[in-house]
Every structure is written in C-alpha cells, then in structure tokens.
Motif scaffolding. Structure first.
Motif, mmCIF file in Angstrom:
data_model
loop_
_atom_site.group_PDB
_atom_site.id
_atom_site.type_symbol
_atom_site.label_atom_id
_atom_site.label_comp_id
_atom_site.label_asym_id
_atom_site.label_seq_id
_atom_site.Cartn_x
_atom_site.Cartn_y
_atom_site.Cartn_z
ATOM 1 N N LEU A 184 0.843 -1.196 0.000
ATOM 2 C CA LEU A 184 0.000 0.000 0.000
ATOM 3 C C LEU A 184 0.877 1.245 0.000
ATOM 4 C CD1 LEU A 184 -2.735 -0.990 2.605
ATOM 5 C CD2 LEU A 184 -3.131 -0.538 0.197
ATOM 6 N N GLU A 185 0.748 2.063 -1.047
ATOM 7 C CA GLU A 185 1.493 3.311 -1.094
ATOM 8 C C GLU A 185 0.862 4.324 -0.148
ATOM 9 O OE1 GLU A 185 -1.983 4.234 -3.472
ATOM 10 O OE2 GLU A 185 -0.753 2.442 -3.201
ATOM 11 N N GLN A 186 1.481 5.481 -0.004
ATOM 12 C CA GLN A 186 1.030 6.451 0.986
ATOM 13 C C GLN A 186 -0.411 6.890 0.750
ATOM 14 O OE1 GLN A 186 3.509 9.915 1.427
ATOM 15 N NE2 GLN A 186 2.267 10.782 3.062
ATOM 16 N N ARG A 187 -0.825 7.059 -0.504
ATOM 17 C CA ARG A 187 -2.182 7.542 -0.770
ATOM 18 C C ARG A 187 -3.232 6.595 -0.199
ATOM 19 N NH1 ARG A 187 -6.207 6.424 -3.969
ATOM 20 N NH2 ARG A 187 -5.020 4.800 -5.035
ATOM 21 N N ARG A 188 -3.144 5.299 -0.553
ATOM 22 C CA ARG A 188 -4.141 4.357 -0.045
ATOM 23 C C ARG A 188 -3.978 4.109 1.455
ATOM 24 N NH1 ARG A 188 -3.838 -0.928 -3.259
ATOM 25 N NH2 ARG A 188 -1.677 -0.257 -3.558
ATOM 26 N N ALA A 189 -2.735 4.122 1.933
ATOM 27 C CA ALA A 189 -2.528 3.910 3.362
ATOM 28 C C ALA A 189 -3.167 5.025 4.184
ATOM 29 C CB ALA A 189 -1.031 3.822 3.661
ATOM 30 N N GLU A 190 -3.012 6.261 3.731
ATOM 31 C CA GLU A 190 -3.602 7.386 4.460
ATOM 32 C C GLU A 190 -5.135 7.355 4.353
ATOM 33 O OE1 GLU A 190 -2.155 8.964 6.554
ATOM 34 O OE2 GLU A 190 -0.217 9.759 5.983
ATOM 35 N N THR A 191 -5.658 6.946 3.191
ATOM 36 C CA THR A 191 -7.107 6.813 3.056
ATOM 37 C C THR A 191 -7.632 5.762 4.022
ATOM 38 O OG1 THR A 191 -7.048 7.452 0.713
ATOM 39 C CG2 THR A 191 -8.987 6.234 1.468
ATOM 40 N N LEU A 192 -6.926 4.650 4.129
ATOM 41 C CA LEU A 192 -7.335 3.589 5.047
ATOM 42 C C LEU A 192 -7.284 4.064 6.493
ATOM 43 C CD1 LEU A 192 -8.172 0.689 5.580
ATOM 44 C CD2 LEU A 192 -5.763 0.020 5.423
ATOM 45 N N ARG A 193 -6.270 4.811 6.843
ATOM 46 C CA ARG A 193 -6.153 5.324 8.205
ATOM 47 C C ARG A 193 -7.298 6.301 8.514
ATOM 48 N NH1 ARG A 193 -2.216 8.477 9.144
ATOM 49 N NH2 ARG A 193 -2.017 8.023 11.372
ATOM 50 N N ARG A 194 -7.629 7.174 7.563
ATOM 51 C CA ARG A 194 -8.747 8.103 7.773
ATOM 52 C C ARG A 194 -10.066 7.333 7.924
ATOM 53 N NH1 ARG A 194 -5.704 11.341 4.064
ATOM 54 N NH2 ARG A 194 -6.754 10.369 2.289
ATOM 55 N N ALA A 195 -10.241 6.292 7.109
ATOM 56 C CA ALA A 195 -11.456 5.478 7.205
ATOM 57 C C ALA A 195 -11.540 4.784 8.555
ATOM 58 C CB ALA A 195 -11.479 4.448 6.077
ATOM 59 N N ALA A 196 -10.409 4.299 9.044
ATOM 60 C CA ALA A 196 -10.391 3.630 10.343
ATOM 61 C C ALA A 196 -10.725 4.599 11.467
ATOM 62 C CB ALA A 196 -9.025 2.985 10.569
#
Length: 306
Positions: A184-196
């Motif tokens: 997971l690159e930074q874009r999807r990782a940060e999206t996942l963190r915001r969703a969590a």
C-alpha cells in the motif's frame, strides 16, 4: 465448551433455487480470502462484532440452510445469519425489469438463486475496497491479505488459517509507512487510516444513502469505493461502481455490443433497471461477461521496496 464448538445455531429456509455459493462468494475476495472461504462445502466468514470476534458457518442440509456461530460474537452473527446469507435481499420487480433486455432477462433466469448479502458492517468491506483502488486484482489481494494478517487475529472456530478483520483503532494508530511492505502506497494507506478513524461513525449508519454520504465525505473515498461497500453492507442492489476501469466496458458490450464506454454511457444503459442496476453488474460478472481486451495488461507493481 471449546473454541471449536458452536455457541449458537439456527436453521434457515431459503427460497426455491437459492444458490449458497453464488451468494456468499460475494463476501470473499477470491478463494483464499483470509476472512472468508469454503471448506468442504461449508462457507466460513469471520468478523468483529459489537460482542467481540465471531465466525459464522453456513451449509446446506437438504432444503435447509444451517448456520452456526463461534466465539464471543456468535449470537450477533446468528441473529443476522439470514441477511448475511442473502436471504433478506429484495428481488421484487427485478424479473419484470429484466424482460426489457434479452441478456438481462437470461441473467435473471439463470442466476435467480444468487442473492446479495447484507452484513450490516462497513469497515471490513471498506478495508478491502481501499486496497482495490486503482490497482490490479493481484496487487489488491496481496495488500488486503497482508493487512488483515498483520492487524487481525485468528478467528474463533475450527478452521485453521481463518482471520478476523483488524480493529479499526489499530489501523488508525499505525503510521502510513507500516503499510508499505503490504503493497500500500502512501495515498491508499492514508485513506485507510482516515477510514479507520471514522469507523465508529460509519458503523452507526442505518442505510445505504447515509453510508454513501458519510463515506464520500472522507478524503480518498469516492463513488466507486462507496458503491463497493454499500452493495455488501446493505445489499444495495442499485449501487453502481462508477469509476471502475472495466465495468462500463462490460455493461456496454453485454447490453449494446459496444466494446468501450464511459460511466455516462454505462449509466444510460443501466437506467431501465433502476433499483437493480448494481444487481445487473453483479450478474454480468458472475456470468463471465467481459468486453474485448485491447493493448497490454496493466503491470504489477510493488511498493514494498519503495
């Protein structure tokens, strides 16, 4: 009572022609999903519930469907077993709408036993959908499976290698670079963190409309991701994955013989089936409809060494 024994069971009576495998496979990301799989004709699905981790098994016994729950979340799962199996999916009106197009009419007849599950849960499906954003299927599966195994835990019940999805709080607390080895690159990782971080609020949504509004308010989540989630969380038969790379072409090829289309054309072709537009897309995928392929395939990438 041991962990391998069910805490609760329930017998369900599916409608005539109901197809267990075709329905519950919509809950799994392929045959090797760490949270869902078939073992000896029994479907196993693990998740986290308000009461704790739990595993639900579903298997046919004659004309009945037997559900068994394992772990602290067993009672919660058993109470919702009919919805999770797709038995509460409202198919009324679809057969009549389908008659307006020969391909859709055939799909409605041949796959009438496939029902949309309704898990009532957003974050587990959202985790998978974010992993699937703008990458190939293999890349998405690697990232999803690695994230589950890193943050999740072994599921209750007798099936070895089955995992419960991560606690959102654990995902939210991890810095983005922790996800790089998973692909997971930074874009999807940060999206996942915001969703969590928003998971508690998302799980309180009571329907598809509210969930779509809350989901698309999160940076990095658009119409495609929201549709992928609500179609399974709430059995939303009208949820269309706008923005998908393949679905517009598939719809156009199946319904109009056109090899390429954009979202606007796809939606125009699906309009006669409003209320069941997402169902049409699901059934086209189940039936193996694909538009002709032109050009090279998208290459696989790995962010693990970035």
């Amino acid at each position: 009572m041991t962990e391998t024994e069910p805490v609760a069971t329930r017998t369900l009576r599916p409608p005539e022609g109901y197809h267990l495998a075709g329905s519950v496979r919509l809950l799994a990301m392929g045959a090797h999903d760490p949270c869902a799989r078939f073992v000896n004709e029994t479907f196993w699905w693990a998740t986290r519930t308000p009461s704790g981790p739990g595993t639900l098994s579903l298997h046919r016994m004659g004309g009945e469907l037997v559900a068994a729950g394992y772990g602290p979340g067993a009672e919660w799962l058993i109470e919702r077993a009919d919805a999770i199996a797709g038995l509460t999916d409202d198919v009324s009106g679809f057969a009549e709408l389908a008659e307006s197009h020969p391909v859709v009419a055939q799909l409605a007849r041949e796959y009438r036993g496939i029902r949309l599950p309704a898990t009532g849960q957003i974050f587990p499906r959202l985790l998978r959908a974010i992993c699937e954003q703008k990458v190939t299927g293999k890349e998405a599966f690697r990232a999803y499976a690695a994230t589950v195994r890193h943050f999740g835990s072994p599921a209750p019940g007798p099936v070895r290698g089955l995992w419960t999805p991560p606690e959102p709080a654990a995902v939210a607390a991890a810095p983005y670079w922790v996800f790089h080895p998973f692909g997971l690159e930074q874009r999807r990782a940060e999206t996942l963190r915001r969703a969590a971080m928003a998971a508690d609020r998302l799980e309180r949504c009571t329907g598809s409309t509210e969930a779509t509004r809350r989901l698309t308010a999160i940076s990095g989540i658009g119409r495609w991701t929201a549709a992928e989630v609500v179609r399974i969380a709430f059995a939303d038969a009208d949820a269309v994955s706008v923005g998908d790379f393949h679905i517009p072409n598939t719809v156009a090829w199946a319904l109009a013989g056109e090899a390429r289309a954009d979202d606007a054309r796809m939606l125009a072709l699906l309009e006669p089936f409003r209320g069941h537009r997402g169902r049409v897309c699901v059934l086209l995928a189940v039936a193996g409809w694909y538009a002709p392929a032109f050009g090279p395939r998208k290459p696989l990438r790995s962010f693990a060494r970035f």
